[in-house]
Design an enzyme around this catalytic site. Structure first.
Site, PDB file in Angstrom:
ATOM      1  N   ASP A  13       0.805  -1.226   0.000  1.00  0.00           N
ATOM      2  CA  ASP A  13       0.000   0.000   0.000  1.00  0.00           C
ATOM      3  C   ASP A  13       0.839   1.277   0.000  1.00  0.00           C
ATOM      4  O   ASP A  13       0.430   2.308   0.536  1.00  0.00           O
ATOM      5  CB  ASP A  13      -0.969   0.019   1.210  1.00  0.00           C
ATOM      6  N   LYS A  16       1.703   2.228  -5.129  1.00  0.00           N
ATOM      7  CA  LYS A  16       2.234   1.709  -6.398  1.00  0.00           C
ATOM      8  C   LYS A  16       1.303   2.033  -7.570  1.00  0.00           C
ATOM      9  O   LYS A  16       1.754   2.459  -8.632  1.00  0.00           O
ATOM     10  CB  LYS A  16       2.429   0.183  -6.292  1.00  0.00           C
ATOM     11  N   GLY A  40      -4.617  -4.162  -3.810  1.00  0.00           N
ATOM     12  CA  GLY A  40      -5.617  -3.125  -4.060  1.00  0.00           C
ATOM     13  C   GLY A  40      -4.834  -1.884  -4.422  1.00  0.00           C
ATOM     14  O   GLY A  40      -4.195  -1.290  -3.561  1.00  0.00           O
ATOM     15  N   HIS A  41      -4.792  -1.549  -5.707  1.00  0.00           N
ATOM     16  CA  HIS A  41      -3.981  -0.431  -6.182  1.00  0.00           C
ATOM     17  C   HIS A  41      -4.905   0.706  -6.602  1.00  0.00           C
ATOM     18  O   HIS A  41      -5.709   0.562  -7.511  1.00  0.00           O
ATOM     19  CB  HIS A  41      -3.099  -0.879  -7.358  1.00  0.00           C
ATOM     20  N   GLN A 220       1.904  -6.063  -3.269  1.00  0.00           N
ATOM     21  CA  GLN A 220       2.389  -6.215  -1.890  1.00  0.00           C
ATOM     22  C   GLN A 220       3.668  -5.385  -1.719  1.00  0.00           C
ATOM     23  O   GLN A 220       3.816  -4.372  -2.375  1.00  0.00           O
ATOM     24  CB  GLN A 220       2.628  -7.698  -1.535  1.00  0.00           C
TER      25      GLN A 220
HETATM   26  P1  GDP Z   1      -0.804   0.403  -3.512  1.00  0.00           P
HETATM   27  O1  GDP Z   1      -1.396  -0.875  -3.056  1.00  0.00           O
HETATM   28  O2  GDP Z   1       0.674   0.463  -3.291  1.00  0.00           O
HETATM   29  O3  GDP Z   1      -1.163   0.766  -4.922  1.00  0.00           O
HETATM   30  O4  GDP Z   1      -1.419   1.533  -2.566  1.00  0.00           O
HETATM   31  P2  GDP Z   1      -2.975   1.672  -2.153  1.00  0.00           P
HETATM   32  O5  GDP Z   1      -3.718   2.210  -3.296  1.00  0.00           O
HETATM   33  O6  GDP Z   1      -3.461   0.445  -1.509  1.00  0.00           O
HETATM   34  O7  GDP Z   1      -2.856   2.730  -0.977  1.00  0.00           O
HETATM   35  C1  GDP Z   1      -2.357   4.000  -1.173  1.00  0.00           C
HETATM   36  C2  GDP Z   1      -3.447   5.003  -0.762  1.00  0.00           C
HETATM   37  O8  GDP Z   1      -2.874   6.279  -0.638  1.00  0.00           O
HETATM   38  C3  GDP Z   1      -4.549   5.151  -1.792  1.00  0.00           C
HETATM   39  O9  GDP Z   1      -5.731   5.469  -1.144  1.00  0.00           O
HETATM   40  C4  GDP Z   1      -4.057   6.315  -2.645  1.00  0.00           C
HETATM   41  O10 GDP Z   1      -5.131   7.010  -3.279  1.00  0.00           O
HETATM   42  C5  GDP Z   1      -3.427   7.181  -1.603  1.00  0.00           C
HETATM   43  N1  GDP Z   1      -2.276   7.983  -2.050  1.00  0.00           N
HETATM   44  C6  GDP Z   1      -1.316   7.675  -2.965  1.00  0.00           C
HETATM   45  N2  GDP Z   1      -0.376   8.630  -2.989  1.00  0.00           N
HETATM   46  C7  GDP Z   1      -0.727   9.548  -2.064  1.00  0.00           C
HETATM   47  C8  GDP Z   1      -0.136  10.751  -1.585  1.00  0.00           C
HETATM   48  O11 GDP Z   1       0.945  11.167  -2.003  1.00  0.00           O
HETATM   49  N3  GDP Z   1      -0.789  11.412  -0.589  1.00  0.00           N
HETATM   50  C9  GDP Z   1      -1.967  10.986  -0.077  1.00  0.00           C
HETATM   51  N4  GDP Z   1      -2.532  11.696   0.890  1.00  0.00           N
HETATM   52  N5  GDP Z   1      -2.558   9.857  -0.495  1.00  0.00           N
HETATM   53  C10 GDP Z   1      -1.933   9.136  -1.471  1.00  0.00           C
HETATM   54  P1  IMO Z   2      -0.925  -4.124  -2.257  1.00  0.00           P
HETATM   55  O1  IMO Z   2      -0.481  -4.649  -3.591  1.00  0.00           O
HETATM   56  C1  IMO Z   2      -0.978  -4.584   2.067  1.00  0.00           C
HETATM   57  C2  IMO Z   2      -1.016  -8.674   3.603  1.00  0.00           C
HETATM   58  C3  IMO Z   2      -2.257  -9.152   4.327  1.00  0.00           C
HETATM   59  C4  IMO Z   2      -1.642 -10.141   5.287  1.00  0.00           C
HETATM   60  C5  IMO Z   2      -0.537 -10.783   4.449  1.00  0.00           C
HETATM   61  C6  IMO Z   2      -0.921 -12.101   3.801  1.00  0.00           C
HETATM   62  O2  IMO Z   2      -2.219  -3.404  -2.288  1.00  0.00           O
HETATM   63  O3  IMO Z   2       0.168  -3.341  -1.617  1.00  0.00           O
HETATM   64  P2  IMO Z   2      -2.504 -12.741   1.767  1.00  0.00           P
HETATM   65  O4  IMO Z   2      -3.937 -12.453   1.505  1.00  0.00           O
HETATM   66  O5  IMO Z   2      -1.571 -12.186   0.733  1.00  0.00           O
HETATM   67  O6  IMO Z   2      -2.237 -14.177   2.041  1.00  0.00           O
HETATM   68  O7  IMO Z   2      -2.172 -11.972   3.152  1.00  0.00           O
HETATM   69  O8  IMO Z   2      -0.219  -9.838   3.455  1.00  0.00           O
HETATM   70  N1  IMO Z   2      -1.252  -8.147   2.251  1.00  0.00           N
HETATM   71  C7  IMO Z   2      -1.190  -6.853   1.925  1.00  0.00           C
HETATM   72  N2  IMO Z   2      -1.014  -5.760   2.714  1.00  0.00           N
HETATM   73  N3  IMO Z   2      -1.091  -4.444   0.732  1.00  0.00           N
HETATM   74  C8  IMO Z   2      -1.243  -5.518  -0.059  1.00  0.00           C
HETATM   75  O9  IMO Z   2      -1.223  -5.446  -1.405  1.00  0.00           O
HETATM   76  C9  IMO Z   2      -1.346  -6.791   0.540  1.00  0.00           C
HETATM   77  N4  IMO Z   2      -1.515  -8.040   0.064  1.00  0.00           N
HETATM   78  C10 IMO Z   2      -1.448  -8.854   1.113  1.00  0.00           C
HETATM   79  O10 IMO Z   2      -2.893  -8.084   4.993  1.00  0.00           O
HETATM   80  O11 IMO Z   2      -1.017  -9.459   6.348  1.00  0.00           O
HETATM   81 MG    MG Z   3      -2.905  -1.574  -1.787  1.00  0.00          MG
END
Ligand code: GDP
Ligand code: IMO
Ligand code: MG
Length: 418
Positions: A13, A16, A40-41, A220
């Site tokens: 998270d 990416k 979840g991107h 991840q």
């Molecule tokens: P990913 O899994 O690495 O793609 O990241 P996620 O989408 O799960 O989580 C990142 C969260 O931070 C999302 O809700 C994005 O919309 C938000 N986000 C990304 N970049 C920024 C930033 O620079 N500032 C803030 N406040 N939110 C951001």
């Molecule tokens: P993105 O790509 C954050 C965590 C789960 C759990 C562990 C194992 O959005 O960054 P799993 O379902 O993979 O067997 O769970 O990994 N986990 C993540 N945490 N971002 C993710 O993906 C994750 N994918 C799995 O919360 O701790």
């Molecule tokens: Mg994510």
């Protein structure tokens, strides 16, 4: 031509999805090489927000996108995801290719994920419940089903796998209702056939040969990698750069830049050790300001200060060439910013990431002045407050890699390229 990689250096998270979308115009092909719908991107642009799970984040622009062999795909969830995009006007059938070697997540894998978690009790991993671990287990134990299998005699192969899974579920005394999951799953299997099913390794290598620019999007993060993460609280795939080679079928000498992405602080969702975790109002404020709730499960993400011991380790195992810092705006309100530069373990100071981290791993911090300025609307680096520049300089000096992008908000436009 080489293939560039963008991957998370923390516990996932990091942001990416946002950055892949920002970088996409520079690339002809965007690929996913590992993970599955546990990811979840999030992308935000033109006032819209999208959360992608199995589909690469290059899908909104003109590129070809590829789901590689290293991914595990749940056809039912994939159909929901792709149809939602189609309803928003993005028809993927011409620009999303899927490897025939991609392994399938069966409905029984999801049930097994839940059953194994229940059996672990307090030691549960806190998985996303998407069947990731059991699907990769079947792959490695040579029992998996691949997308290519759906093209011939599939029902018999499916039934054999399910019979085996049901034996395990029964041995764990796990109550389940498989029938209710199967209908949408089989609809998903049919739906997959609308897409171009490819031999990913041939496709990617011929694109490289043709001089096309390719970006591999990690899911991840390094601290969740099955080999190098905080085992056993990890996911079941190689989220590190080496995973690109096995997850797409490209040789190590074809890897170009490795973009390592991290938050200006740190988060983790699910169970497991997290040395810099904050349990005070600062952690609460990071969570509220950063809207730190899981994009897949909605769970609250644990928050803490940036951990340079873990980041240096992640940079090392990935061969990171460029850094990207996300969510800098979330730290706008704090008087002081802390960064963990060492751990104290049993009275000893440790700077090399150890074999294991646990409750005895005490973070040792340096403190820097906060900038207390709203950076979210800044357009260029010249507007950065002095204290923020000092934080950037400090990180670059410690990590010995340049930070080439600073993100100041969730929107595509809130991005400063340095
Ligand atoms: P990913 O899994 O690495 O793609 O990241 P996620 O989408 O799960 O989580 C990142 C969260 O931070 C999302 O809700 C994005 O919309 C938000 N986000 C990304 N970049 C920024 C930033 O620079 N500032 C803030 N406040 N939110 C951001
Ligand atoms: P993105 O790509 C954050 C965590 C789960 C759990 C562990 C194992 O959005 O960054 P799993 O379902 O993979 O067997 O769970 O990994 N986990 C993540 N945490 N971002 C993710 O993906 C994750 N994918 C799995 O919360 O701790
Ligand atoms: Mg994510």
């Amino acid at each position: 031509m080489k293939i560039d990689v963008l991957l998370g250096l923390q516990w996932g998270d990091e942001g990416k999805g946002k950055v892949v979308d920002v970088l996409t115009p520079k690339y002809n092909v965007v690929t996913r090489f590992q993970g599955g719908p546990n990811a979840g991107h999030t992308l935000e642009f033109n006032g819209e927000k999208y959360v992608l799970r199995s589909i690469p984040s290059g899908i909104f622009q003109g590129n070809i996108n590829v789901i590689g062999n290293g991914v595990v795909l749940d056809p039912a969830l994939f159909k929901v995801e792709a149809e939602a995009l189609a309803a928003s006007g993005y028809d993927l059938t011409k620009k999303l290719y899927i490897s025939k070697k991609t392994h399938l997540i069966l409905p029984t894998h999801r049930l097994l994920d839940a059953a194994y978690e229940a059996a672990k009790g307090d030691a549960k991993v806190g998985t996303t419940g998407k069947g990731i671990g059991p699907a990769y287990t079947d792959k490695v134990s040579r029992n998996g089903l691949r997308i290519g299998d759906t093209l011939e005699n599939f029902k018999a192969k499916y039934d054999a796998a399910v019979a085996r899974h049901e034996q395990i579920l029964k041995s764990l005394n796990f109550d389940y209702d498989l029938k209710s999951l199967e209908a949408e799953w089989f609809e998903g299997v049919e739906y997959l056939k609308k897409f171009k099913l490819i031999d990913c390794e041939h496709f990617i290598n011929s694109e490289i040969k043709a001089g096309k620019k390719i970006l591999a999007e990690g899911a991840q993060g390094t601290m969740l990698d099955v080999d190098f993460g905080s085992y056993t609280f990890v996911t079941s795939s190689n989220a590190v750069s080496a995973g690109v080679c096995t997850g797409l079928g490209v040789a190590p000498n074809k890897i170009g830049d490795v973009f390592g992405i991290f938050k200006a602080y740190c988060t983790r969702v699910g169970s497991g050790p997290f040395p810099t975790e904050l349990f005070d109002e600062i952690g609460e404020e990071m969570c509220a300001k950063g809207r730190e709730f899981g994009s897949v499960t909605g769970r609250k993400r644990r928050c803490g200060w940036v951990d340079l011991v873990a980041l240096k380790y992640a940079i090392m195992v990935n061969g990171v060439t460029k850094l990207i810092m996300m969510k800098s705006d979330v730290l706008d309100a704090f008087d002081t910013i802390k960064a963990c530069v060492a751990y104290r373990i049993d009275g000893e100071i440790v700077t090399n990431f150890p074999y294991e981290i646990d409750n005895n791993t005490e973070p040792q911090y340096v403190e820097l002045a906060g900038w207390k300025t709203d950076m979210s609307k800044m357009q260029s680096e010249s507007e950065f407050p002095q204290e923020f520049k000092a934080y950037l300089n400090f990180l670059e000096k410690e990590l010995e890699i340049p930070i080439i992008i600073v993100s100041l908000g969730p929107d595509r436009k809130q991005t400063i390229i340095r």
